[in-house]
Scaffold this active site. Structure first.
Site, PDB file in Angstrom:
ATOM      1  CG  ASP A 137      -0.729   4.225   0.042  1.00  0.00           C
ATOM      2  OD1 ASP A 137      -0.106   3.556  -0.806  1.00  0.00           O
ATOM      3  OD2 ASP A 137      -0.254   4.538   1.155  1.00  0.00           O
ATOM      4  CB  SER A 138      -0.034   3.804  -5.834  1.00  0.00           C
ATOM      5  OG  SER A 138      -0.985   2.786  -6.075  1.00  0.00           O
ATOM      6  CG  ASP A 182      -2.034   0.309   0.472  1.00  0.00           C
ATOM      7  OD1 ASP A 182      -1.551  -0.616   1.153  1.00  0.00           O
ATOM      8  OD2 ASP A 182      -1.458   0.830  -0.499  1.00  0.00           O
ATOM      9  CE  LYS A 206       0.155  -2.653  -0.203  1.00  0.00           C
ATOM     10  NZ  LYS A 206       1.019  -1.537   0.254  1.00  0.00           N
ATOM     11  CD  GLU A 255       7.198  -0.198  -3.771  1.00  0.00           C
ATOM     12  OE1 GLU A 255       6.269  -0.384  -2.951  1.00  0.00           O
ATOM     13  OE2 GLU A 255       7.231   0.757  -4.564  1.00  0.00           O
TER      14      GLU A 255
HETATM   15  O1  KIV Z   1       0.022   1.609  -3.120  1.00  0.00           O
HETATM   16  C1  KIV Z   1       0.389   0.750  -3.919  1.00  0.00           C
HETATM   17  O2  KIV Z   1       0.003   0.724  -5.087  1.00  0.00           O
HETATM   18  C2  KIV Z   1       1.311  -0.266  -3.444  1.00  0.00           C
HETATM   19  C3  KIV Z   1       1.938  -1.171  -4.469  1.00  0.00           C
HETATM   20  C4  KIV Z   1       2.976  -0.442  -5.208  1.00  0.00           C
HETATM   21  C5  KIV Z   1       2.445  -2.423  -3.879  1.00  0.00           C
HETATM   22  O3  KIV Z   1       1.578  -0.339  -2.289  1.00  0.00           O
END
Ligand code: KIV
Length: 293
Positions: free
Chosen positions: A68-69, A111, A140, A209
């Site tokens: 979700d980044s 995510d 995730k 993280e």
């Molecule tokens: O959303 C994301 O990219 C993440 C990574 C930083 C592990 O959760």
């Protein structure tokens, strides 16, 4: 007489009848566990679209995370809190199509975005189903304590789960910013307890993280059935993950200390990803003196 046209199954679905099946072995959960028990580092990168996902797979990355980044790197949001499940579904499906077209072997993780698994286990199941039906192999979710029950509920229903502890960006407002977690004895003890609960609940991977390298190393040794994937957690985790744009040297804000720009010295994106894979595998990234706490 021509041989009948048969379709070949891939981890992402069925290839067109005229496609040549891949000779590489698809990445699976048993394979990731086996890599961990042999001491081979697991590599993970985020990707949000078909092309970058296919290039990451071709560069040898085992796990692709549609994180979700994407809210921050693709949508220009200031945190991941505003990302919707529909946006996640769109990007998981785009990545899945890229991997299918490339006859890729990578393990695809989607995510669960903010607010899509917090209400109840049933809500989490409905949200996870959306991402699994879009092509994810695993979902995730962030956080410890209350999430263990949700993880168990999903795992019992055949949905592999990657947990995420330490700096959990969806709770950035409660954490008071993007800062290292688990520094005090109390915080480290609580993080360790949550990690064990998540393993016991059936989480198959655990992202750590921005936690101290020593804490991540300790947990990596303790969690026999749940390989740890570090990001800003030192070099002694079972694997590493980076946000794609960061490792390509692209960041709208301040580059986090734990990132290395793999474009430096690389003629192209694929070579930068190959350098990342090589550095993780041979233990030269991350460097605890430079990229860890
Ligand atoms: O959303 C994301 O990219 C993440 C990574 C930083 C592990 O959760």
């Amino acid at each position: 007489m021509n041989a009948p046209e048969t379709n070949s199954a891939t981890p992402y679905g069925t290839l067109p009848a005229n496609a040549t099946p891949s000779v590489r072995k698809p990445v699976s959960l048993p394979r990731l566990l086996e890599m961990h028990s042999r001491g081979e580092k697991i590599t993970m990168l985020t990707a949000y679209d078909a092309t970058f996902a296919a290039v990451a797979d071709a560069a040898g990355v085992e796990c692709i995370l549609v994180g979700d980044s994407l809210g921050m790197v693709c949508q220009g949001l200031s945190s991941t809190v505003g990302v919707s499940l529909e946006t996640m579904r769109y990007h998981v499906e785009s990545v899945m199509r890229g991997l299918l077209r490339a006859q890729a072997t990578a393990w695809l993780i989607g995510d669960l975005s903010f607010g899509t698994y917090h209400e109840s286990k049933e809500q989490a199941l409905r949200s996870a189903a959306v991402l699994m039906q879009a092509g994810a192999h695993m979902v995730k979710l962030e956080g410890g304590g209350w999430t263990a029950e949700t993880v168990e509920f999903l795992v019992r229903r055949g949905i592999p789960v990657c947990a995420h502890l330490g700096l959990t960006p969806q709770t950035v407002h409660s954490l008071g910013g993007y800062r290292v977690q688990g520094k005090s004895l109390e915080a480290a003890t609580s993080l360790k307890q949550h990690a064990h609960e998540l393993q016991d609940a059936g989480a198959a991977l655990l992202v750590l993280e921005m936690v101290p390298a020593a804490l991540a190393a300790e947990l990596t040794l303790e969690l026999k059935h749940c390989p740890t994937i570090g990001i800003g957690a030192g070099k002694d985790t079972a694997g590493q993950v980076l946000v794609l744009h960061d490792m390509l040297g692209l960041n709208l804000g301040k580059m986090p200390k734990f990132v290395r720009n793999f474009m430096t010295g690389a003629p192209g994106v694929k070579e930068a990803m190959q350098a990342y894979v090589a550095a993780v595998k041979n233990g030269t990234f991350p460097d605890n003196a430079q990229h860890a706490w």
